[in-house]
Write a protein that holds these residues in place. Structure first.
Motif, PDB file in Angstrom:
ATOM      1  N   MET A   1       0.498  -1.175   0.050  1.00 55.34           N
ATOM      2  CA  MET A   1       0.346  -0.196   0.017  1.00 55.34           C
ATOM      3  C   MET A   1       1.005   1.253   0.279  1.00 55.34           C
ATOM      4  O   MET A   1       0.261   2.378  -0.172  1.00 55.34           O
ATOM      5  CB  MET A   1      -0.981   0.297   0.789  1.00 55.34           C
ATOM      6  CG  MET A   1      -0.411  -0.526   2.570  1.00 55.34           C
ATOM      7  SD  MET A   1       0.134   0.983   3.256  1.00 55.34           S
ATOM      8  CE  MET A   1      -1.735   2.132   3.271  1.00 55.34           C
ATOM      9  N   GLY A   2       2.283   0.919  -0.543  1.00 53.84           N
ATOM     10  CA  GLY A   2       2.863   2.452  -0.718  1.00 53.84           C
ATOM     11  C   GLY A   2       3.461   3.324   0.134  1.00 53.84           C
ATOM     12  O   GLY A   2       3.986   4.425   0.270  1.00 53.84           O
ATOM     13  N   VAL A   3       3.404   2.492   1.612  1.00 53.06           N
ATOM     14  CA  VAL A   3       3.706   3.374   2.155  1.00 53.06           C
ATOM     15  C   VAL A   3       5.462   2.874   2.621  1.00 53.06           C
ATOM     16  O   VAL A   3       6.520   4.007   3.046  1.00 53.06           O
ATOM     17  CB  VAL A   3       3.358   2.770   3.831  1.00 53.06           C
ATOM     18  CG1 VAL A   3       4.417   3.689   5.089  1.00 53.06           C
ATOM     19  CG2 VAL A   3       2.073   2.740   3.785  1.00 53.06           C
TER      20      VAL A   3
ATOM     21  N   PHE B   1      -4.614  -0.024  -8.141  1.00 54.61           N
ATOM     22  CA  PHE B   1      -5.033   1.548  -8.193  1.00 54.61           C
ATOM     23  C   PHE B   1      -3.728   2.315  -8.498  1.00 54.61           C
ATOM     24  O   PHE B   1      -2.781   2.170  -7.794  1.00 54.61           O
ATOM     25  CB  PHE B   1      -5.575   2.436  -6.988  1.00 54.61           C
ATOM     26  CG  PHE B   1      -6.932   1.384  -6.699  1.00 54.61           C
ATOM     27  CD1 PHE B   1      -7.920   0.275  -7.887  1.00 54.61           C
ATOM     28  CD2 PHE B   1      -7.987   0.728  -5.851  1.00 54.61           C
ATOM     29  CE1 PHE B   1      -9.058  -1.121  -7.239  1.00 54.61           C
ATOM     30  CE2 PHE B   1      -8.538  -0.338  -4.885  1.00 54.61           C
ATOM     31  CZ  PHE B   1      -8.865  -1.098  -6.196  1.00 54.61           C
ATOM     32  N   LYS B   2      -3.903   3.397  -9.567  1.00 61.08           N
ATOM     33  CA  LYS B   2      -2.992   4.893  -9.737  1.00 61.08           C
ATOM     34  C   LYS B   2      -2.514   5.326  -8.679  1.00 61.08           C
ATOM     35  O   LYS B   2      -3.270   5.234  -7.277  1.00 61.08           O
ATOM     36  CB  LYS B   2      -3.825   5.465 -10.088  1.00 61.08           C
ATOM     37  CG  LYS B   2      -2.860   6.451 -10.500  1.00 61.08           C
ATOM     38  CD  LYS B   2      -3.689   7.433 -11.061  1.00 61.08           C
ATOM     39  CE  LYS B   2      -2.637   8.460 -12.010  1.00 61.08           C
ATOM     40  NZ  LYS B   2      -3.552  10.107 -12.630  1.00 61.08           N
ATOM     41  N   GLY B   3      -1.019   5.086  -8.080  1.00 64.97           N
ATOM     42  CA  GLY B   3      -0.617   5.724  -6.395  1.00 64.97           C
ATOM     43  C   GLY B   3      -0.600   4.337  -5.639  1.00 64.97           C
ATOM     44  O   GLY B   3      -0.065   4.982  -3.954  1.00 64.97           O
ATOM     45  N   ARG B   4      -1.540   3.497  -5.761  1.00 64.36           N
ATOM     46  CA  ARG B   4      -1.493   2.431  -4.813  1.00 64.36           C
ATOM     47  C   ARG B   4      -0.163   2.257  -3.588  1.00 64.36           C
ATOM     48  O   ARG B   4      -0.059   2.108  -2.677  1.00 64.36           O
ATOM     49  CB  ARG B   4      -1.995   0.873  -5.338  1.00 64.36           C
ATOM     50  CG  ARG B   4      -1.526   0.025  -4.308  1.00 64.36           C
ATOM     51  CD  ARG B   4      -3.350  -0.393  -3.048  1.00 64.36           C
ATOM     52  NE  ARG B   4      -2.724  -1.073  -2.087  1.00 64.36           N
ATOM     53  CZ  ARG B   4      -3.701  -1.376  -1.354  1.00 64.36           C
ATOM     54  NH1 ARG B   4      -4.597   0.071  -0.494  1.00 64.36           N
ATOM     55  NH2 ARG B   4      -3.563  -2.492  -0.629  1.00 64.36           N
TER      56      ARG B   4
ATOM     57  N   GLY C   1       2.376   3.898  -3.910  1.00 65.09           N
ATOM     58  CA  GLY C   1       3.147   4.866  -3.166  1.00 65.09           C
ATOM     59  C   GLY C   1       3.996   5.949  -4.411  1.00 65.09           C
ATOM     60  O   GLY C   1       4.237   6.919  -4.113  1.00 65.09           O
TER      61      GLY C   1
ATOM     62  N   PRO D   1       1.900   7.498  -7.997  1.00 63.53           N
ATOM     63  CA  PRO D   1       0.823   7.674  -9.142  1.00 63.53           C
ATOM     64  C   PRO D   1       1.891   7.716 -10.552  1.00 63.53           C
ATOM     65  O   PRO D   1       0.733   7.533 -11.629  1.00 63.53           O
ATOM     66  CB  PRO D   1       0.112   8.597  -9.337  1.00 63.53           C
ATOM     67  CG  PRO D   1       0.900   9.456  -7.619  1.00 63.53           C
ATOM     68  CD  PRO D   1       1.817   8.393  -7.300  1.00 63.53           C
TER      69      PRO D   1
ATOM     70  N   ASP E   1      -6.926   5.234  -2.861  1.00 66.88           N
ATOM     71  CA  ASP E   1      -6.617   5.688  -3.077  1.00 66.88           C
ATOM     72  C   ASP E   1      -5.937   6.844  -3.231  1.00 66.88           C
ATOM     73  O   ASP E   1      -5.110   8.039  -3.395  1.00 66.88           O
ATOM     74  CB  ASP E   1      -5.415   4.601  -2.961  1.00 66.88           C
ATOM     75  CG  ASP E   1      -5.029   3.143  -2.605  1.00 66.88           C
ATOM     76  OD1 ASP E   1      -3.974   3.841  -1.895  1.00 66.88           O
ATOM     77  OD2 ASP E   1      -5.524   2.095  -3.408  1.00 66.88           O
TER      78      ASP E   1
ATOM     79  N   ARG F   1       0.850   7.262   0.457  1.00 61.52           N
ATOM     80  CA  ARG F   1       2.087   7.765   0.486  1.00 61.52           C
ATOM     81  C   ARG F   1       2.225   8.770   1.688  1.00 61.52           C
ATOM     82  O   ARG F   1       3.291   9.639   1.717  1.00 61.52           O
ATOM     83  CB  ARG F   1       2.775   8.104  -0.462  1.00 61.52           C
ATOM     84  CG  ARG F   1       2.515   9.193  -1.492  1.00 61.52           C
ATOM     85  CD  ARG F   1       2.865   9.905  -3.080  1.00 61.52           C
ATOM     86  NE  ARG F   1       1.691  10.822  -3.103  1.00 61.52           N
ATOM     87  CZ  ARG F   1       1.402  11.154  -3.871  1.00 61.52           C
ATOM     88  NH1 ARG F   1       0.894   9.545  -4.221  1.00 61.52           N
ATOM     89  NH2 ARG F   1       0.546  11.841  -4.510  1.00 61.52           N
TER      90      ARG F   1
END
Ligand code: SF4
Lengths: 416, 173
Positions: free
Chosen positions: A360-362, A381-384, A386, A388, B17, B23
Motif C-alpha cells: 500500500m505504498g508506505v 489502483f493508481k498510486g497504490r 506509493g 501515481p 488511494d 504515500r
C-alpha cells in the motif's frame, strides 16, 4: 440449513430467520484493526467514553502496515496502539508477526463466526466459513466498546465451481477472472458464496486467496463452506477444537454462476483497476522492474514453494528485482524449514520480514516514475504502491516467478 | 436541510488511494496537513480550490478500495457538503455516514462540472441552479439516515444508547 451460507451464519447469531436486505444488529465474535486504521479507532473509542472494552479477548491490534516504522509520526502511532493494548488488555501483534488477515486466519478466526476488521480485506476469513468483512475505524470502535454492529443481510451471488486447475493455473487466476467478468462493482453489497465439486479441489491456501479478493468486486464477504479441508487446516495449526461445519446454502441464491476451474488461463490484471484483466498471452514481453511475491493475498507457504520451484538453481533477470514477503512469522518459519528461503535468496530475491511492505505504498519497495511492478497483491489502483507515476500488474505467484526470470511478463507454462 | 455549492466532477472508480493516498500515511494523525492532499491524484487543483459547501460528484463505485475512514473524513474536512455518485462502495458508504458526510445516490451524468447545485436532503432532490435539471436521489436506509441526522455514529450511539434499533437488539450496555 439456510437458503444461503451467509443467511445461515446470521440466523444462528440472531436466533431467528432473516431476509436479504433486512438490517440486523448482531454480536461480533472477533474484531481487529491495524496501524493504518487503528489510531483513529482508538480516538473514537475515547470519544465514545468507553473506559473498558466489552471483551478484550475478542479484540486484536496489528502493527503490520508500516512495520517496522519508516517515519517518526508512524512510530508514534505505533506507541499509541501498544499503549492502548496495555491499557485495555486487547491482543497485540507487533512488528514481524505478520499481516493482520493472515495471522487472524492462523490464530483467531473460527468457522461460523462474525468477524469485523478495520481493513477491507478482512473478507479473507470467509475462507474458513466465517462471515468476515471490513469496516472503518468508527464502526470498529463501536464494536470494541459495545460488542455489536449493524449489518444489512446481503443478497448472495453463488458461484458453482467444477473441475480442477490446469498446470500453473491457480486460485489467483480464478478470482482475477471472476472480477474481470463481473467488474469491480459486480457484487457490491452482496456476498459471494463458492460451492460445488470444484471447492473440494481447492486447498485452504487457495480459498484464502479467493476470499481475500471478494472485496475487489465490491462484495461484503466471500464465503466458503467449512468442510474437511477446513478441519485439516485448523488441525495443522493445533486448533482442531475450533472447527465446526458450516454448510453451503440449500436454497436459491439471488444470482448463480458457473466456473470450470479447468477452463481458466493464467490471468493478469492491468493498471489501474483490478477488473482490467487479460489472459497472460496478451501481455507477454512487457518489461517489469519489480516483482513482489507476498501480501495477505499470496504470501503463504504454497506460494513461496511454487516460486522456489521456478527459481531453483536459476537467477532473477538482471533488469528486475524480486521482493519476497512472507505473510506471517509462521509462514516465514515454515518456508525456512522447507528450504524454500535458501532457494529464493540464492536466486537473487530480497526477503522482507512479514509486513504489508510495498503493497500500500508506505515503504519497502516504492516504485520510481515510469516503473512497472508485477505483484501477487490484490490492488493496482493508481498510486497504490506509493507513486501515481508507476504501474501495477496483478498476477499469480506462477506468473510472478516466470516474470522474475524473464524480466518481462511471461507465461509460466513456457518457462518451466 | 438545504446544501448549496459547486460541482467538482470526478469519473468512475475513484478509489480511496486517489482520495487519501498511502504515500501520505504518515499524515494520518495530522489531518490538517493530510487534507491539503485530498483527491490530489484525481484532480491536483481540488484541495487548493474547493470551497465550503461544494459537492464531490463521482460516477459509479465511488470510494472503492481500502477501509481508511480518512477518505471521507478528508473530503468532509475540505468543506464538502456531500458526495454525489451513481453508486458508492460499501465501506466508504458506511464510513461517510459514520463521520456525518451525506452521500446522495443518483444519476450524475446531468451534473456539469462547476455548476452551482442545491440539495434538499429532506425532499431527496437535487437542482442545478439557477434553472437547470432537477434530479431525485435515493433515500438512505433508515439506520444510516438516523446516524447521519445525529451527526455521525459516535453521537448516534451516545444519544440512543445503541443503534436506535432497540427492537432488534440494537441497544448497548
Ligand atoms: S498486505 Fe496489502 S492488502 Fe493485505 S492488509 Fe496489507 S496493505 Fe492490505
Amino acid at each position: 440449513m439456510a437458503e444461503t451460507l451467509v443467511k445461515g451464519i446470521i440466523e444462528k447469531k440472531a436466533g431467528r430467520t432473516v431476509e436479504a436486505g433486512e438490517i440486523v444488529v448482531v454480536d461480533v465474535d472477533l474484531c481487529y484493526l491495524q496501524d493504518g486504521t487503528g489510531p483513529l479507532t482508538v480516538r473514537q473509542v475515547e470519544k465514545l467514553g468507553a473506559d473498558r472494552l466489552v471483551d478484550p479477548e475478542r479484540v486484536a491490534v496489528f502493527i503490520d502496515h508500516a512495520s517496522p516504522s519508516c517515519h517518526k509520526s508512524l512510530s508514534n502511532d505505533h506507541v499509541t496502539l501498544r499503549d492502548f493494548t496495555r491499557k485495555t488488555g486487547a491482543r497485540l501483534y507487533d512488528v514481524g508477526d505478520g499481516v493482520c488477515h493472515q495471522v487472524a486466519c492462523e490464530e483467531l478466526v473460527k468457522p461460523g463466526q462474525i468477524v469485523i476488521g478495520a481493513d477491507s480485506h478482512t473478507c479473507m476469513g470467509g475462507a474458513l466459513g466465517a462471515l468476515a468483512t471490513g469496516m472503518g475505524s468508527t464502526d470498529v470502535a463501536v464494536i470494541m466498546a459495545h460488542g455489536k454492529t449493524w449489518l444489512r443481510v446481503p443478497e448472495t451471488l453463488r458461484i458453482h465451481l467444477s473441475g480442477s486447475f490446469k498446470d500453473w493455473v491457480g486460485a489467483k487466476d480464478l478470482i482475477l477472472h471472476l472480477i474481470g467478468q463481473i467488474g469491480a462493482d459486480g457484487a457490491t453489497y452482496r456476498a459471494l458464496e463458492f460451492c460445488g465439486t470444484g471447492v473440494t479441489n481447492l486447498t485452504m491456501e487457495d480459498r484464502l486467496t479467493i476470499a481475500n479478493m471478494a472485496v475487489e468486486c465490491g462484495a461484503k464477504a466471500g464465503l466458503f463452506p467449512s468442510d474437511d479441508t477446513t478441519r485439516e487446516y485448523l488441525k495443522s495449526l493445533g486448533r482442531e477444537g475450533d472447527y465446526s461445519p458450516v454448510p453451503s446454502g440449500d436454497g436459491p441464491a439471488d444470482e448463480e454462476m458457473e466456473i470450470d476451474l479447468g477452463s481458466l488461463e493464467p490471468t493478469v490484471s492491468l493498471p489501474h483497476t483490478v477488473d482490467n484483466t487479460k489472459p497472460v498471452g496478451e501481455v507477454l514481453g512487457l518489461p517489469i522492474q519489480q516483482v513482489v511475491v507476498g501480501t495477505c493475498t499470496n504470501g503463504r507457504e504454497g506460494d513461496l514453494a511454487l516460486l522456489a520451484k521456478f527459481l531453483r538453481g536459476k537467477k532473477v533477470h538482471p533488469n528486475t528485482r524480486l521482493l519476497i514477503i512472507p505473510a506471517s512469522r509462521r509462514v516465514y518459519l515454515n518456508a525456512l524449514k522447507e528450504g524454500t528461503m535458501e532457494v529464493l535468496i540464492r536466486a537473487g530475491a530480497a526477503i522482507i520480514s512479514p509486513t504489508c511492505g510495498p503493497c500500500m505504498g508506505v515503504h519497502a519497495g516504492i516504485l520510481g516514475d515510469g516503473e512497472r511492478c508485477l505483484s501477487t497483491q490484490n490492488r493496482n489502483f493508481k498510486g497504490r504502491m506509493g507513486n501515481p507515476e508507476s504501474e501495477i500488474y496483478l498476477a499469480s505467484p506462477a506468473v510472478a516467478a516466470a516474470t522474475a526470470l524473464r524480466g518481462c511478463i511471461a507465461d509460466p507454462r513456457e518457462v518451466l | 436541510m438545504i446544501l448549496k455549492g459547486r460541482v467538482w466532477k470526478f469519473g468512475d472508480d475513484i478509489s480511496t488511494d486517489l482520495i487519501a493516498p498511502g504515500r501520505y500515511f504518515h499524515l494520518r494523525s495530522n489531518l490538517d496537513e493530510f487534507v491539503k492532499h485530498v483527491l490530489e491524484d484525481a484532480n491536483p487543483d481540488f484541495a487548493g480550490r474547493v470551497k465550503p459547501g461544494d459537492f464531490v460528484v463521482g460516477g459509479k463505485n465511488f470510494g472503492l478500495g481500502s477501509s481508511r475512514e480518512h477518505a471521507p473524513l478528508l473530503i468532509k474536512m475540505a468543506g464538502v457538503s456531500a458526495v454525489v455518485a451513481k453508486s458508492v462502495a460499501r465501506i466508504f458508504f458506511r464510513n461517510a455516514i459514520n463521520i456525518g458526510l451525506p452521500v446522495l445516490i443518483c444519476d450524475t451524468d446531468p451534473l456539469p462540472d462547476g455548476a452551482l447545485l442545491e440539495a434538499d436532503l429532506a425532499n431527496g432532490q437535487l437542482q442545478v441552479l439557477p434553472k437547470g435539471r432537477r434530479i431525485e436521489f435515493s433515500p438512505l436506509p433508515d439506520v444510516m439516515l438516523r446516524i447521519l441526522q445525529d451527526g455521525g455514529l459516535v453521537d448516534h450511539i451516545k444519544k440512543n444508547k445503541g443503534f436506535g434499533l432497540a427492537d432488534q437488539g440494537g441497544d448497548v450496555r
